[in-house]
Design an enzyme around this catalytic site. Structure first.
Site, PDB file in Angstrom:
ATOM      1  N   LYS A   9       0.839  -1.204   0.000  1.00  0.00           N
ATOM      2  CA  LYS A   9       0.000   0.000   0.000  1.00  0.00           C
ATOM      3  C   LYS A   9       0.881   1.263   0.000  1.00  0.00           C
ATOM      4  O   LYS A   9       2.105   1.175   0.199  1.00  0.00           O
ATOM      5  CB  LYS A   9      -0.916  -0.037   1.227  1.00  0.00           C
ATOM      6  CG  LYS A   9      -1.932  -1.193   1.188  1.00  0.00           C
ATOM      7  CD  LYS A   9      -2.866  -1.164   2.398  1.00  0.00           C
ATOM      8  CE  LYS A   9      -3.862  -2.315   2.363  1.00  0.00           C
ATOM      9  NZ  LYS A   9      -4.800  -2.271   3.505  1.00  0.00           N
ATOM     10  N   TYR A  49     -12.518  -2.283  -3.257  1.00  0.00           N
ATOM     11  CA  TYR A  49     -13.028  -2.253  -1.886  1.00  0.00           C
ATOM     12  C   TYR A  49     -14.562  -2.194  -1.836  1.00  0.00           C
ATOM     13  O   TYR A  49     -15.132  -1.697  -0.861  1.00  0.00           O
ATOM     14  CB  TYR A  49     -12.416  -1.074  -1.123  1.00  0.00           C
ATOM     15  CG  TYR A  49     -10.999  -1.351  -0.629  1.00  0.00           C
ATOM     16  CD1 TYR A  49     -10.700  -2.510   0.105  1.00  0.00           C
ATOM     17  CD2 TYR A  49      -9.963  -0.465  -0.878  1.00  0.00           C
ATOM     18  CE1 TYR A  49      -9.415  -2.771   0.563  1.00  0.00           C
ATOM     19  CE2 TYR A  49      -8.665  -0.723  -0.414  1.00  0.00           C
ATOM     20  CZ  TYR A  49      -8.409  -1.875   0.304  1.00  0.00           C
ATOM     21  OH  TYR A  49      -7.137  -2.140   0.774  1.00  0.00           O
ATOM     22  N   ASN A 112      -1.733  -0.116   7.148  1.00  0.00           N
ATOM     23  CA  ASN A 112      -1.261  -1.470   7.478  1.00  0.00           C
ATOM     24  C   ASN A 112      -0.471  -2.152   6.367  1.00  0.00           C
ATOM     25  O   ASN A 112      -0.464  -3.367   6.236  1.00  0.00           O
ATOM     26  CB  ASN A 112      -2.411  -2.335   8.002  1.00  0.00           C
ATOM     27  CG  ASN A 112      -3.510  -2.515   6.990  1.00  0.00           C
ATOM     28  OD1 ASN A 112      -3.389  -2.064   5.862  1.00  0.00           O
ATOM     29  ND2 ASN A 112      -4.577  -3.198   7.378  1.00  0.00           N
ATOM     30  N   HIS A 115      -1.917  -5.356   1.283  1.00  0.00           N
ATOM     31  CA  HIS A 115      -3.215  -5.990   0.998  1.00  0.00           C
ATOM     32  C   HIS A 115      -2.964  -7.376   0.420  1.00  0.00           C
ATOM     33  O   HIS A 115      -2.004  -7.575  -0.328  1.00  0.00           O
ATOM     34  CB  HIS A 115      -4.010  -5.185  -0.039  1.00  0.00           C
ATOM     35  CG  HIS A 115      -5.100  -6.005  -0.664  1.00  0.00           C
ATOM     36  ND1 HIS A 115      -6.311  -6.179  -0.056  1.00  0.00           N
ATOM     37  CD2 HIS A 115      -5.125  -6.766  -1.787  1.00  0.00           C
ATOM     38  CE1 HIS A 115      -7.054  -6.999  -0.804  1.00  0.00           C
ATOM     39  NE2 HIS A 115      -6.352  -7.365  -1.848  1.00  0.00           N
ATOM     40  N   GLU A 126      -9.470  -9.496  -8.265  1.00  0.00           N
ATOM     41  CA  GLU A 126      -8.473  -8.446  -8.011  1.00  0.00           C
ATOM     42  C   GLU A 126      -7.347  -8.490  -9.045  1.00  0.00           C
ATOM     43  O   GLU A 126      -6.878  -7.444  -9.492  1.00  0.00           O
ATOM     44  CB  GLU A 126      -7.943  -8.595  -6.574  1.00  0.00           C
ATOM     45  CG  GLU A 126      -9.029  -8.272  -5.562  1.00  0.00           C
ATOM     46  CD  GLU A 126      -8.672  -8.615  -4.113  1.00  0.00           C
ATOM     47  OE1 GLU A 126      -7.519  -9.009  -3.846  1.00  0.00           O
ATOM     48  OE2 GLU A 126      -9.560  -8.465  -3.246  1.00  0.00           O
TER      49      GLU A 126
HETATM   50  P1  RTP Z   1      -6.973  -5.721   2.937  1.00  0.00           P
HETATM   51  O1  RTP Z   1      -8.299  -5.958   2.254  1.00  0.00           O
HETATM   52  O2  RTP Z   1      -6.457  -4.309   2.758  1.00  0.00           O
HETATM   53  O3  RTP Z   1      -5.985  -6.767   2.568  1.00  0.00           O
HETATM   54  O4  RTP Z   1      -7.156  -5.884   4.493  1.00  0.00           O
HETATM   55  P2  RTP Z   1      -7.954  -7.020   5.251  1.00  0.00           P
HETATM   56  O5  RTP Z   1      -8.560  -7.986   4.290  1.00  0.00           O
HETATM   57  O6  RTP Z   1      -7.053  -7.552   6.296  1.00  0.00           O
HETATM   58  O7  RTP Z   1      -9.084  -6.160   5.944  1.00  0.00           O
HETATM   59  P3  RTP Z   1     -10.498  -5.713   5.395  1.00  0.00           P
HETATM   60  O8  RTP Z   1     -11.511  -6.098   6.402  1.00  0.00           O
HETATM   61  O9  RTP Z   1     -10.700  -6.161   3.981  1.00  0.00           O
HETATM   62  O10 RTP Z   1     -10.369  -4.144   5.430  1.00  0.00           O
HETATM   63  C1  RTP Z   1      -9.753  -3.447   4.375  1.00  0.00           C
HETATM   64  C2  RTP Z   1      -8.858  -2.361   4.916  1.00  0.00           C
HETATM   65  O11 RTP Z   1      -9.664  -1.358   5.514  1.00  0.00           O
HETATM   66  C3  RTP Z   1      -8.998  -0.794   6.613  1.00  0.00           C
HETATM   67  N1  RTP Z   1      -9.828  -0.968   7.782  1.00  0.00           N
HETATM   68  N2  RTP Z   1      -9.974  -0.051   8.682  1.00  0.00           N
HETATM   69  N3  RTP Z   1     -10.783   1.415  10.926  1.00  0.00           N
HETATM   70  C4  RTP Z   1     -11.208   0.155  10.791  1.00  0.00           C
HETATM   71  O12 RTP Z   1     -11.928  -0.393  11.578  1.00  0.00           O
HETATM   72  C5  RTP Z   1     -10.788  -0.549   9.602  1.00  0.00           C
HETATM   73  N4  RTP Z   1     -11.147  -1.769   9.292  1.00  0.00           N
HETATM   74  C6  RTP Z   1     -10.530  -2.030   8.120  1.00  0.00           C
HETATM   75  C7  RTP Z   1      -7.688  -1.513   6.780  1.00  0.00           C
HETATM   76  O13 RTP Z   1      -6.676  -0.746   6.165  1.00  0.00           O
HETATM   77  C8  RTP Z   1      -7.918  -2.801   6.032  1.00  0.00           C
HETATM   78  O14 RTP Z   1      -6.704  -3.318   5.564  1.00  0.00           O
HETATM   79 MG    MG Z   2      -9.721  -7.421   2.625  1.00  0.00          MG
END
Ligand code: RTP
Ligand code: MG
Length: 147
Positions: A9, A49, A112, A115, A126
């Site tokens: 990212k 997203y 973080n 992705h 994707e």
């Molecule tokens: P990613 O899609 O980026 O790989 O991350 P992930 O699957 O681990 O998490 P996801 O639930 O898909 O959430 C996407 C991205 O959104 C941000 N996020 N912020 N503030 C919050 O509660 C929150 N929750 C998610 C994070 O940057 C996450 O990677």
């Molecule tokens: Mg995700």
């Protein structure tokens, strides 16, 4: 052989972590089959997203991911989708264990570093969002031949 989409990212690119991240997946034994540095469009980000549309963090997330260059990669290997998620660490940085990419480098959940696709369906969707078919390279490795 399974393929997944991983992306360093904008925070990871700014912090100079591309090499460190590529190194980890190479050393694990996965094969890089596509990669590019790119600034993704708002349309690509919204599609990427889509599942988070309407959530409190959505606008911030789309604006963050389009804010600067990201390093998109396609990796191939057995169980690469699940294993790469394990190597990335938990989404919430408070739960991301040391030894994982997020556990070692991330402080805030919104910044973080990386992705990774979370299922075979997401991976296909994707990869197609960010790569043309001709940008994925299929090849086999023969280390002994080159050393
Ligand atoms: P990613 O899609 O980026 O790989 O991350 P992930 O699957 O681990 O998490 P996801 O639930 O898909 O959430 C996407 C991205 O959104 C941000 N996020 N912020 N503030 C919050 O509660 C929150 N929750 C998610 C994070 O940057 C996450 O990677
Ligand atoms: Mg995700």
């Amino acid at each position: 052989m399974e393929k997944t989409f991983l992306m360093v990212k904008p925070d990871g690119v700014q912090r100079g972590l591309i090499g460190e991240i590529v190194k980890r997946f190479e050393q694990k034994g996965f094969q890089l089959v596509g990669s590019k540095l790119m600034v993704i469009t708002r349309e690509q980000a919204e599609y990427h997203y889509e599942e988070h549309k309407g959530k409190g963090f959505y606008e911030e997330l789309v604006s963050f991911i389009t804010s600067g260059p990201v390093f998109g990669m396609v990796w191939e290997g057995d169980q690469v989708i699940t294993l790469s998620r394990t190597m990335m660490g938990k989404t919430n940085t408070l739960d991301a264990l040391p030894g994982t990419i997020r556990g070692d480098f991330a402080v805030h959940t919104g910044l973080n570093i990386i992705h990774g696709s979370d299922s075979p369906e997401s991976a296909e969707r994707e990869i197609n969002n960010f790569f043309k078919p001709e940008e994925i390279v299929s090849y086999s490795k023969d280390v002994n031949k080159w050393v």
